[in-house]
Design a protein around this motif. Sequence first.
Motif, PDB file in Angstrom:
ATOM      1  N   ASP A 118       0.835  -1.209   0.000  1.00  0.00           N
ATOM      2  CA  ASP A 118       0.000   0.000   0.000  1.00  0.00           C
ATOM      3  C   ASP A 118       0.873   1.264   0.000  1.00  0.00           C
ATOM      4  O   ASP A 118       1.855   1.354   0.756  1.00  0.00           O
ATOM      5  CB  ASP A 118      -0.897   0.013   1.249  1.00  0.00           C
ATOM      6  CG  ASP A 118      -1.900  -1.139   1.234  1.00  0.00           C
ATOM      7  OD1 ASP A 118      -2.242  -1.618   0.132  1.00  0.00           O
ATOM      8  OD2 ASP A 118      -2.321  -1.564   2.330  1.00  0.00           O
ATOM      9  N   ARG A 152      -0.223 -10.626   5.836  1.00  0.00           N
ATOM     10  CA  ARG A 152      -0.541  -9.196   6.018  1.00  0.00           C
ATOM     11  C   ARG A 152      -0.174  -8.746   7.430  1.00  0.00           C
ATOM     12  O   ARG A 152       0.452  -7.703   7.619  1.00  0.00           O
ATOM     13  CB  ARG A 152      -2.042  -8.983   5.759  1.00  0.00           C
ATOM     14  CG  ARG A 152      -2.482  -7.522   5.814  1.00  0.00           C
ATOM     15  CD  ARG A 152      -3.989  -7.367   5.712  1.00  0.00           C
ATOM     16  NE  ARG A 152      -4.685  -7.860   6.902  1.00  0.00           N
ATOM     17  CZ  ARG A 152      -4.818  -7.201   8.046  1.00  0.00           C
ATOM     18  NH1 ARG A 152      -4.277  -5.993   8.184  1.00  0.00           N
ATOM     19  NH2 ARG A 152      -5.456  -7.734   9.071  1.00  0.00           N
ATOM     20  N   LYS A 153      -0.529  -9.571   8.417  1.00  0.00           N
ATOM     21  CA  LYS A 153      -0.258  -9.196   9.812  1.00  0.00           C
ATOM     22  C   LYS A 153       1.235  -9.233  10.120  1.00  0.00           C
ATOM     23  O   LYS A 153       1.738  -8.388  10.864  1.00  0.00           O
ATOM     24  CB  LYS A 153      -1.030 -10.117  10.748  1.00  0.00           C
ATOM     25  CG  LYS A 153      -2.517  -9.828  10.699  1.00  0.00           C
ATOM     26  CD  LYS A 153      -3.248 -10.393  11.880  1.00  0.00           C
ATOM     27  CE  LYS A 153      -4.632  -9.773  11.943  1.00  0.00           C
ATOM     28  NZ  LYS A 153      -5.504 -10.447  12.885  1.00  0.00           N
ATOM     29  N   LYS A 169       2.868  -6.030   8.788  1.00  0.00           N
ATOM     30  CA  LYS A 169       2.584  -4.778   9.489  1.00  0.00           C
ATOM     31  C   LYS A 169       3.014  -4.805  10.955  1.00  0.00           C
ATOM     32  O   LYS A 169       3.048  -3.786  11.628  1.00  0.00           O
ATOM     33  CB  LYS A 169       1.100  -4.405   9.358  1.00  0.00           C
ATOM     34  CG  LYS A 169       0.147  -5.177  10.234  1.00  0.00           C
ATOM     35  CD  LYS A 169      -1.298  -4.744   9.999  1.00  0.00           C
ATOM     36  CE  LYS A 169      -1.653  -3.459  10.709  1.00  0.00           C
ATOM     37  NZ  LYS A 169      -3.091  -3.144  10.620  1.00  0.00           N
ATOM     38  N   TYR A 192       6.908   1.779   8.328  1.00  0.00           N
ATOM     39  CA  TYR A 192       5.804   0.829   8.479  1.00  0.00           C
ATOM     40  C   TYR A 192       5.195   0.535   7.109  1.00  0.00           C
ATOM     41  O   TYR A 192       4.809   1.472   6.399  1.00  0.00           O
ATOM     42  CB  TYR A 192       4.740   1.384   9.420  1.00  0.00           C
ATOM     43  CG  TYR A 192       5.165   1.321  10.868  1.00  0.00           C
ATOM     44  CD1 TYR A 192       4.842   0.224  11.658  1.00  0.00           C
ATOM     45  CD2 TYR A 192       5.920   2.342  11.436  1.00  0.00           C
ATOM     46  CE1 TYR A 192       5.251   0.144  12.982  1.00  0.00           C
ATOM     47  CE2 TYR A 192       6.338   2.276  12.761  1.00  0.00           C
ATOM     48  CZ  TYR A 192       5.998   1.175  13.516  1.00  0.00           C
ATOM     49  OH  TYR A 192       6.421   1.102  14.820  1.00  0.00           O
ATOM     50  N   ARG A 249       2.274  -1.584   4.805  1.00  0.00           N
ATOM     51  CA  ARG A 249       0.968  -2.260   4.841  1.00  0.00           C
ATOM     52  C   ARG A 249       0.764  -2.909   3.471  1.00  0.00           C
ATOM     53  O   ARG A 249       1.263  -2.400   2.466  1.00  0.00           O
ATOM     54  CB  ARG A 249      -0.166  -1.257   5.066  1.00  0.00           C
ATOM     55  CG  ARG A 249      -0.058  -0.479   6.363  1.00  0.00           C
ATOM     56  CD  ARG A 249      -0.483  -1.330   7.549  1.00  0.00           C
ATOM     57  NE  ARG A 249      -0.449  -0.579   8.799  1.00  0.00           N
ATOM     58  CZ  ARG A 249       0.602  -0.531   9.613  1.00  0.00           C
ATOM     59  NH1 ARG A 249       1.719  -1.164   9.303  1.00  0.00           N
ATOM     60  NH2 ARG A 249       0.566   0.157  10.738  1.00  0.00           N
ATOM     61  N   ASP A 303      -4.883  -2.359   3.367  1.00  0.00           N
ATOM     62  CA  ASP A 303      -4.502  -3.083   4.585  1.00  0.00           C
ATOM     63  C   ASP A 303      -5.541  -4.166   4.919  1.00  0.00           C
ATOM     64  O   ASP A 303      -5.978  -4.298   6.064  1.00  0.00           O
ATOM     65  CB  ASP A 303      -4.344  -2.086   5.751  1.00  0.00           C
ATOM     66  CG  ASP A 303      -3.758  -2.743   7.002  1.00  0.00           C
ATOM     67  OD1 ASP A 303      -3.136  -3.815   6.888  1.00  0.00           O
ATOM     68  OD2 ASP A 303      -3.952  -2.175   8.102  1.00  0.00           O
TER      69      ASP A 303
END
Length: 217
Positions: free
Chosen positions: A82, A145-146, A149, A161, A163, A198
């Motif tokens: 992202d 994904r987790k 991030k 950071y 995402r 996200d």
Amino acid sequence: MNITTEPQLQIILAIHLILATTAALILPFLVSANAEHNLSTLANHDPLTQLLNSRGFYSIANNLFNKNNSEQSLAVIMLDIDFFKRVNDEFGHDAGDEALKWVSQHLKELFSKTAITARVGGEEFAILLNHSSLNDAQLAAEKLRKNIKQYPFNYYGNAIYLRVSAGVACSNANTASFKSLLNIADKHLYVAKKTGRDKVIYNSELNPFVHKQTVSI
Ligand SMILES: Nc1nc2c(ncn2[C@@H]2O[C@H](COP(=O)(O)OP(=O)(O)OP(=O)(O)O)[C@@H](O)[C@H]2O)c(=O)[nH]1
């Protein structure tokens, strides 16, 4: 003192000749096989991340799809970082490259034994899970994904950071081709982007901006 007799000398010379001739015959094949292997590796891999590139990925995916029978499902996850442009804009292109490697590392750690992973575009990745259900693929995408991030990526002391958004699809008896499967995963990725990013989308309503389910663990 030289104790080698003439017949022994002739045998030794003959053996040397045989070895030299064999090496001369075999070596070009070995070199060419190695060169061919290196060329094929170069053609099918992304030099930055060492993951498969799109050519390598689609070739393997199409083969798997065609080999599987209708009961063996194939799942695909399309993953996109992202607002990746911001990383380049704020920290420079090299930071962007390092971020791509960092995301690739997450893919390798999570999927090296269970799936085929590729970088198929600038900041777009694909994961192919053979004999996987939609549920398993969606859970795997959510874990990825987790993981990404959870901690910032460190670039010369800058905590960046990242995402990601993902679209997931799984084949069934009606899936006509790998391309059609990919189109569904792409459509889900598009919905993920359009509905806030996200997130992982694996099922969407006909209205492309209203998604039915997102997964949350
Ligand atoms: N550092 C680096 N940047 C790349 C590479 N390939 C593509 N990019 C950059 O990736 C960025 C992609 O930007 P966009 O398509 O606008 O996407 P985004 O900023 O991630 O936004 P969304 O996908 O909509 O969340 C562009 O700035 C490209 O220049 C690469 O190999 N290295």
